[in-house]
Design an enzyme around this catalytic site. Structure first.
Site, PDB file in Angstrom:
ATOM      1  CG  LEU A 153      -8.637  10.250  -7.503  1.00 60.67           C
ATOM      2  CD1 LEU A 153      -8.014  10.311  -6.112  1.00 60.67           C
ATOM      3  CD2 LEU A 153      -7.943  11.250  -8.431  1.00 60.67           C
ATOM      4  CB  CYS A 175     -16.764  20.924  -0.484  1.00 58.05           C
ATOM      5  SG  CYS A 175     -15.088  21.495  -0.901  1.00 58.05           S
ATOM      6  CB  CYS A 228     -18.032   7.263   6.733  1.00 52.51           C
ATOM      7  SG  CYS A 228     -18.360   7.957   5.113  1.00 52.51           S
ATOM      8  CB  CYS A 257     -18.185  15.688   3.484  1.00 51.40           C
ATOM      9  SG  CYS A 257     -17.546  14.350   2.464  1.00 51.40           S
ATOM     10  CB  CYS A 275     -13.382  26.178   4.823  1.00 53.24           C
ATOM     11  SG  CYS A 275     -14.972  25.451   4.377  1.00 53.24           S
ATOM     12  CB  CYS A 288     -16.494  18.739   4.927  1.00 56.69           C
ATOM     13  SG  CYS A 288     -14.801  18.981   5.509  1.00 56.69           S
ATOM     14  CB  SER A 325     -19.810   6.143   2.190  1.00 61.57           C
ATOM     15  OG  SER A 325     -20.246   7.244   1.445  1.00 61.57           O
ATOM     16  NE  ARG A 350      -3.688  -0.722   2.266  1.00 67.73           N
ATOM     17  CZ  ARG A 350      -4.769  -1.015   1.540  1.00 67.73           C
ATOM     18  NH1 ARG A 350      -5.336  -0.090   0.810  1.00 67.73           N
ATOM     19  NH2 ARG A 350      -5.283  -2.227   1.542  1.00 67.73           N
ATOM     20  CG  ASP A 362     -12.115   2.198  -5.058  1.00 67.82           C
ATOM     21  OD1 ASP A 362     -11.356   2.138  -4.083  1.00 67.82           O
ATOM     22  OD2 ASP A 362     -13.354   2.192  -4.963  1.00 67.82           O
TER      23      ASP A 362
END
Length: 312
Positions: free
Chosen positions: A168, A248, A214, A244, A191, A194, A216, A60, A133
């Site tokens: 990505l 943004c 999360c 989030c 800022c 989020c 998700s 990784r 991914d």
């Protein structure tokens, strides 16, 4: 043999031709700064039930262990921001925008196969692998290292021209190419939109997300029952979450994608809450035949919907 500068030009030209919005190049090597961060994140158990994130720790962090002989990591951005959103008002059942159309893994993987073929045609024999991914690749860190953006407080890669509604992808190859300059500046500044907007307090601190909190994760990765502590906090998301990203400020620069395969099934456009609640497995298979929602299977999506109903 072409120069590294020329190789970089060719890689970026191919990326543009294949419809990628941006292409960044970094020298393959060990991500020394990320090692302690990743170890600490895992030690906090922020991965929840995503045990695979603790596997292949060395690979990784070092793409040369994933692809022997690798010299370059090519990071690519592919836009998925929809021209017409599905209903996202307070009462509507919602799914993340990336899941509106066909599964991005297949759409982008096909482009990456073509990408490698074109590299071989224009440069010569190049070995490597393509990733969407789908392997132990720290894609956001490599994208930052290649100058494509910076990591926001929600841990997503942010790009000044596009925001964050994009996928990505990476090519790890044994070709030497001129690297881009990493983006060292954090354009989030003070800022905290989020952080403040997350209903489950999943953003533990700037740039660090507790994955186990999360939405998700709770709607996709978690296989057990959703913990009762999250009742009343899901804000009607049944697959993924965009909160989030929606808040943004950088996403005001998001522009609609031009990928026909990401356009929602016409039947999905007309889905009412009652349609979601009464959906049968046959309807699920028909409407979401090529969708990322297949990942939860019908049983997982039904669990998510039932959890929302139980909040009422």
């Amino acid at each position: 043999m072409l120069s590294p500068e020329k190789n970089a030009q060719i890689l970026k030209s191919i990326a543009q031709r294949l419809g990628f919005e941006a292409c960044g190049i970094a020298k393959a090597g060990f991500l020394e700064e990320e090692a302690p961060r990743l170890e600490n994140w895992l030690n906090q158990n922020y991965q929840g039930e995503m045990g695979y994130l603790a596997n292949h720790f060395d690979k990784r962090l070092d793409p040369t262990k994933l692809v022997p002989g690798a010299k370059t990591v090519v990071s690519l951005i592919y836009n998925y921001y929809p021209e017409n959103k599905l209903p996202e008002d307070t009462d509507s059942i919602k799914l993340a925008k990336y899941a509106y159309g066909e599964d991005y893994h297949f759409v982008i993987k096909d482009k990456l196969k073509t990408f490698i073929e074109l590299i071989r045609e224009e440069i010569g024999e190049v070995e490597g692998r393509a990733f969407v991914d789908s392997a132990p690749v720290m894609e956001r860190q490599w994208a930052q290292k290649s100058g494509l953006g910076w990591l926001g407080k929600n841990s997503l890669l942010l790009n000044r021209k596009m925001g964050s509604f994009f996928f990505l992808a990476e090519l790890i190859i044994d070709l030497e190419a001129q690297p881009d300059t990493p983006l060292s500046k954090d354009y989030c500044g003070t800022c905290t939109a989020c952080v403040d907007a997350c209903p489950t307090d999943a953003i533990a601190k700037a740039g660090v997300v507790d994955g186990s909190r999360c939405i998700s994760y709770l709607t996709i990765e978690l296989k057990d029952a959703i913990p009762s502590e999250f009742q009343g906090k899901m804000e009607n998301w049944v697959f993924g979450c965009d909160i989030c990203q929606d808040v943004c400020p950088w996403n005001r620069f998001s522009k609609p994608h031009s990928e026909p395969k990401f356009i929602p099934d016409p039947e999905l456009r007309d889905f009412s809450n009652q349609d979601w609640i009464e959906m049968t497995e046959d309807t699920f298979r028909k409407v979401f035949k090529k969708s990322p929602l297949k990942r939860t299977k019908f049983a997982g999506l039904s669990r998510n919907i039932e959890f929302l109903i139980s909040n009422d």
